[in-house]
Design a protein around this motif. Structure first.
Motif, short mmCIF file in Angstrom:
data_model
loop_
_atom_site.label_atom_id
_atom_site.label_comp_id
_atom_site.label_asym_id
_atom_site.label_seq_id
_atom_site.Cartn_x
_atom_site.Cartn_y
_atom_site.Cartn_z
N ASN A 212 0.67 -1.33 0.26
CA ASN A 212 -0.24 0.09 0.30
C ASN A 212 0.40 1.29 0.38
OD1 ASN A 212 0.49 0.66 2.47
ND2 ASN A 212 -0.95 0.05 3.44
N ILE A 213 0.35 2.26 -0.84
CA ILE A 213 1.11 4.15 -0.37
C ILE A 213 -0.42 4.64 -0.50
CG2 ILE A 213 3.29 3.29 -1.92
CD1 ILE A 213 2.44 5.10 -3.96
N ASN A 214 0.40 6.18 -0.66
CA ASN A 214 -0.29 6.79 -0.26
C ASN A 214 -1.32 7.48 -1.77
OD1 ASN A 214 -1.96 9.29 0.20
ND2 ASN A 214 -1.64 9.45 2.90
N LEU A 217 -1.70 12.14 -0.47
CA LEU A 217 -1.16 12.60 0.66
C LEU A 217 -0.74 14.01 0.27
CD1 LEU A 217 2.02 11.23 2.12
CD2 LEU A 217 2.88 12.05 -0.08
N ASP A 233 5.21 6.26 8.96
CA ASP A 233 4.79 6.43 7.28
C ASP A 233 3.06 7.02 6.96
OD1 ASP A 233 6.50 4.33 5.94
OD2 ASP A 233 5.74 3.14 7.80
N ASP A 234 3.07 7.39 6.15
CA ASP A 234 1.79 7.91 6.40
C ASP A 234 -0.04 7.52 5.38
OD1 ASP A 234 2.56 7.25 3.03
OD2 ASP A 234 3.92 9.56 2.33
N VAL A 235 1.08 6.04 5.56
CA VAL A 235 -0.03 4.99 5.40
C VAL A 235 0.15 3.97 6.60
CG1 VAL A 235 -1.09 5.20 3.77
CG2 VAL A 235 0.41 3.67 3.64
N LYS A 237 1.20 0.42 8.11
CA LYS A 237 1.85 -0.55 7.74
C LYS A 237 1.89 -2.02 8.67
CE LYS A 237 4.03 1.74 3.78
NZ LYS A 237 3.92 1.18 2.59
C1 LIG Z 1 4.65 5.67 2.66
C2 LIG Z 1 4.15 5.65 1.53
O1 LIG Z 1 4.11 4.73 0.66
N1 LIG Z 1 4.50 6.54 0.64
C3 LIG Z 1 4.13 7.43 0.31
C4 LIG Z 1 2.72 8.21 -0.22
O2 LIG Z 1 2.50 9.05 -2.00
C5 LIG Z 1 3.76 9.02 -2.51
C6 LIG Z 1 3.17 9.36 -3.68
O3 LIG Z 1 1.80 10.23 -4.06
C7 LIG Z 1 4.66 8.01 -2.15
O4 LIG Z 1 6.19 8.60 -2.89
C8 LIG Z 1 4.94 8.50 -0.43
O5 LIG Z 1 6.31 6.77 -0.81
#
Ligand SMILES: CC(=O)N[C@H]1CO[C@H](CO)[C@@H](O)[C@@H]1O
Ligand SMILES: *[C@@H]1O[C@H](CO)[C@@H](O)[C@H](O)[C@H]1NC(C)=O
Ligand SMILES: *[C@@H]1O[C@H](CO)[C@@H](O)[C@H](O)[C@H]1NC(C)=O
Ligand SMILES: *[C@@H]1O[C@H](CO)[C@@H](O)[C@H](O)[C@H]1NC(C)=O
Ligand SMILES: *[C@@H]1O[C@H](CO)[C@@H](O)[C@H](O)[C@H]1NC(C)=O
Length: 745
Positions: A212-214, A217, A233-235, A237
């Motif tokens: 998964n990624i965000n 963002l 992390d921005d999601v 994990k």
């Molecule tokens: C934690 C993660 O995977 N973050 C990703 C969030 O999305 C941006 C792109 O929009 C990625 O560059 C980050 O790695």
């Protein structure tokens, strides 16, 4: 709509537009009825020692096939009218997990994981009725203690929704599609109930990378820096895994996991039914423990969705497929032409150009692999579930102008449901078909949409003000003609066993929304001393019970990307959900004997929903041929890794869904000359494709494709096809077809 994309968005809105234009016509047509125990060790037969930790519970697991019509029905998720089924890659299932109190049969709950886009009011009503009809032994199950969650797959048949908006792209409600989900879910509960026995629960967590990624963002960054700094992390994990072990021999009977990633690995132009990446993960897990000395027969692996809102499985990022090689615009996801249509998220195997199949398998495999290695380590690392309290609450809440205080005392309110302009722009998992851009908080740059949204219904002044800063595109909460378009009444539900609390969310909570909701529940549980000396463990599962689209934080709401535009009840949706959960939390206290007031009933549209799908008229075999005849034989020999195809004279699979059965199979020749089934519809590698070749005469062909691999044994094989044909007059009749033999070397 899940995920959408515009998918949802655009295509959905386009369909709404079409539907609006035809509504006047339609209206004249038929309504188609239209306390902690200490660890102890017990000897096992194979002389190993396995930790049995925690308190004893009643535990049960079950699985049921919910595969509805795999052809000629629109898929639920992308809300793209064009995405109509042409076959099956993998059957979809309901997986049921029951936890009960030993000696007190009233205290138990059922957590359902359906391989569907979401839980839903129509489906939930059907399940409640179906379980009640099983007899008095099932009277312990009901509204409060059954949670109906979806994995958020975007590649299963739709048309089972209670509300009009998600019915639009499927041309209404389909009884067969609905009934398949309901019957399979009820069967899974029955099987779980029949398997109930004393056992233990324990859990662990692990980090899953690359799944998964965000995807929003820019919106996430609107959250306070200090709050974001608390997370690496921005999601999320973390995958949380709950293990079910039976007491008799300490074998595992199942696992239930939570991890957030969208069910959008299969792209919006895939037309084969599957459970997307969660379906793959569950399948791989269940296969991996077959024959294991530590797992019982009938082991069930549930991969439940978590705070999925702003996550994507397209982990390589979102790029413009316009030859520029650029990433999509960070704020709006548009490409060089100022539009979002060419912006596509890339899965790990995107270069295979196979409609997401390889990426889907890989993202599923990564979730499986993480969960499996956690599972393998549990005996030494897990935390036991302790404390005998098993409780749940459920009530309905009308979200129209619900007033409540924020933590600083300011009174705010939620609103009737509405979707904003960026809903029509969709996401990088499915970009819009029109000129909407994400993050659009002003007027759309496509005048058609303005006309359409006005045609649909101009929002009331109160609604417009309430939804600010969302510009309302679809005022669905104020539309009840011919019946309600979207839920205004939502399900508020939480389950509890020992120190584990499960928030059952009607919406796709964003990453930060899920974190806030869980931590609010955790601190309230602590201050209410709900879990004694054990630290509360809080998970969030959904989308469940009814599909109320998204829930983002108020800060993310101000950004109005797709997820914010799809947060139905306005800026304060998430704080309201948190208020509603916390207000009822005391009902989960060990000694509590009370339940919240049930609240207002949502409308039940099962009997009055529109339906414009047509039934099967007839099937016929071309002159000189017969149903099931193999007209395209496999070659004599294949190397492992090759794709084996066989073509048959077919009939419409909607004639008989063959639930709990199969349309396709691979058989291997045994030493004694007999044939043994080695692949069926359950398997990812076996694909069933149906094509109507002459709709006047009723001719069709079925192609069964077997993607062989290194794991397949060399030998002699054949392909089987199971079908059912419908004469113009008379009864549907079953038939089968068998290909010639071929060898795999
Ligand atoms: C934690 C993660 O995977 N973050 C990703 C969030 O999305 C941006 C792109 O929009 C990625 O560059 C980050 O790695
Ligand atoms: C399917 O959709 C993807 C974008 O999501 C696109 O790149 C691909 O070309 C499409 N494939 C086909 C066969 O239409
Ligand atoms: C939720 O809001 C209601 C008012 O609608 C209020 O009475 C109640 O105290 C709030 N609950 C919590 C836990 O804040
Ligand atoms: C309370 O918090 C909300 C949301 O952050 C804010 O809009 C409001 O102004 C605050 N009220 C007071 C009295 O500080
Ligand atoms: C095998 O069947 C699939 C449909 O499932 C088709 O896409 C493919 O082209 C076929 N391959 C051959 C070699 O006929």
């Amino acid at each position: 709509m899940a995920s959408s994309r515009v998918g949802q968005g655009a295509a959905g809105v386009r369909a709404v537009a079409l539907s609006t234009l035809t509504f006047f016509l339609l209206a004249t047509l038929t309504f188609a009825q239209l306390g902690a125990a200490s660890p102890r060790f017990e000897p096992r037969g194979d002389h190993q020692q396995r930790a049995a930790k925690g308190d004893k519970y009643l535990v049960g697991v079950g699985k049921g096939d919910i595969t509805g019509p795999v052809v000629e029905i629109n898929f639920a998720g992308y809300a793209s009218t064009d995405q109509v089924g042409t076959g099956l890659r993998q059957r979809i299932y309901s997986r049921a997990f029951i936890v009960g109190e030993v000696g007190n049969p009233k205290n138990r709950f059922v957590y359902l994981v359906l391989d569907t886009q979401a839980g839903d009011t129509a489906v939930r009503n059907g399940i409640l009725e179906g379980v009640a009809a099983l007899g008095s032994a099932y009277s312990v199950y009901g509204k409060a203690n059954i949670a109906v969650t979806g994995t958020h797959s975007h590649s299963g048949p739709g048309a089972w929704f209670n509300y009009l908006l998600p019915q639009v792209t499927s041309l209404g409600f389909n009884q067969q599609s609905y009934q398949a989900v309901v019957d399979g879910a009820v069967l899974s509960i029955k099987r779980a109930h029949e398997s109930l026995q004393e056992g233990y629960l324990d859990f662990g967590t692990t980090k899953i990378t690359g799944a998964n990624i965000n995807r929003s963002l820019y919106a996430y960054l609107a959250n306070p820096a200090a709050e974001r700094a608390q997370y690496a992390d921005d999601v999320d994990k973390d995958l949380t895994l709950l293990r079910f072990q039976r007491a008799s021999d300490l074998k595992s009977i199942g696992v239930l996991t939570w991890f957030p990633t969208h069910g959008t690995s299969m792209l919006g132009n895939n037309t084969h039914v599957s459970g997307d990446n969660k379906g793959v993960a569950a399948y791989l897990f269940e296969q991996s423990v077959k024959g294991s000395s530590q797992a019982a027969d009938g082991f069930v692996a549930g991969f439940s969705q978590a705070n999925v809102g702003d996550t994507t499985p397209n982990v390589l990022g979102a790029y413009c497929d316009d030859g520029s090689g650029q990433m999509c615009n960070f704020e709006t996801s548009v490409c060089g032409d100022g539009k979002s249509q060419s912006c596509h998220g890339r899965g790990p195997e995107f270069q295979k150009l196979d409609l997401g199949v390889s990426s889907c398998f890989e993202v599923g495999r990564r979730q499986f692999a993480g969960a499996k290695s956690l599972y393998d380590s549990l005996d030494s690392t897990s935390t036991p579930i302790v404390g005998s309290t098993i409780k749940s609450f459920h009530y309905f809440q009308d979200m129209q102008y619900f007033k409540f205080p924020l933590s600083n005392g300011t009174i705010v309110q939620t609103c009737p449901a509405a979707l904003g302009y960026s809903f029509a722009a969709g996401t990088s998992d499915g970009p819009g078909a029109f000129d909407f851009t994400q993050g659009d908080s002003g007027a759309p740059n496509n005048p058609l949409w303005q006309v359409v949204s006005g045609l649909l219904r101009a929002p009331s002044a109160a609604q417009t003000a309430c939804q600010e800063p969302k510009p309302v595109l679809l005022d669905v909460g104020e539309m009840s003609t011919p019946y309600a378009w979207s839920p205004n009444i939502i399900d508020v539900q939480t389950l509890r066993v020992g120190q584990l609390l499960i928030i059952v969310s009607p919406a796709e909570a964003s990453t930060m929304a899920g974190r806030r909701w869980r931590s609010a529940v955790k601190s309230a549980a602590s201050s209410l001393s709900l879990t004694g000396t054990a630290e509360p463990l809080v998970v969030l599962g959904g989308p469940a019970n009814t599909y109320s689209h998204y829930a983002v934080t108020p800060e993310e709401y101000t950004i109005q990307r797709y997820e914010g535009a799809s947060t139905l009840y306005g800026m304060w949706t998430l704080p309201a959900f948190i208020n509603l959960t916390l207000s009822a939390l005391p009902h989960l206290a060990p000694g509590a004997t009370t339940a919240p007031s049930p609240g207002p009933s949502p409308p039940d549209n099962r009997k009055n929903s529109l339906s414009f799908q047509t039934g099967v008229v007839l099937d016929a075999a071309p002159i000189g041929q017969s149903f099931g005849q193999c007209t395209g034989q496999p070659k004599a020999q294949y190397a492992r890794g090759a794709v084996v195809n066989a073509t048959f004279v077919g009939a419409n699979p909607r004639n008989n869904l063959r639930l709990e059965g199969t349309f396709a199979a691979v058989e291997r020749k045994e030493e004694n000359g007999g044939w043994k089934r080695v692949r069926s519809d359950e398997d990812w590698s076996l694909i069933y494709t149906w094509t109507r070749t002459n709709s006047v005469l009723g001719h069709s062909v079925v192609i069964i494709s077997w993607e062989t691999g290194a794991q397949d044994a060399a030998g002699t094989y054949r392909i089987k096809y199971y079908g059912d044909s419908k004469p113009f007059i008379g009864n549907i009749k079953a038939f089968e077809g068998t290909s010639g033999e071929f060898t795999l070397v």
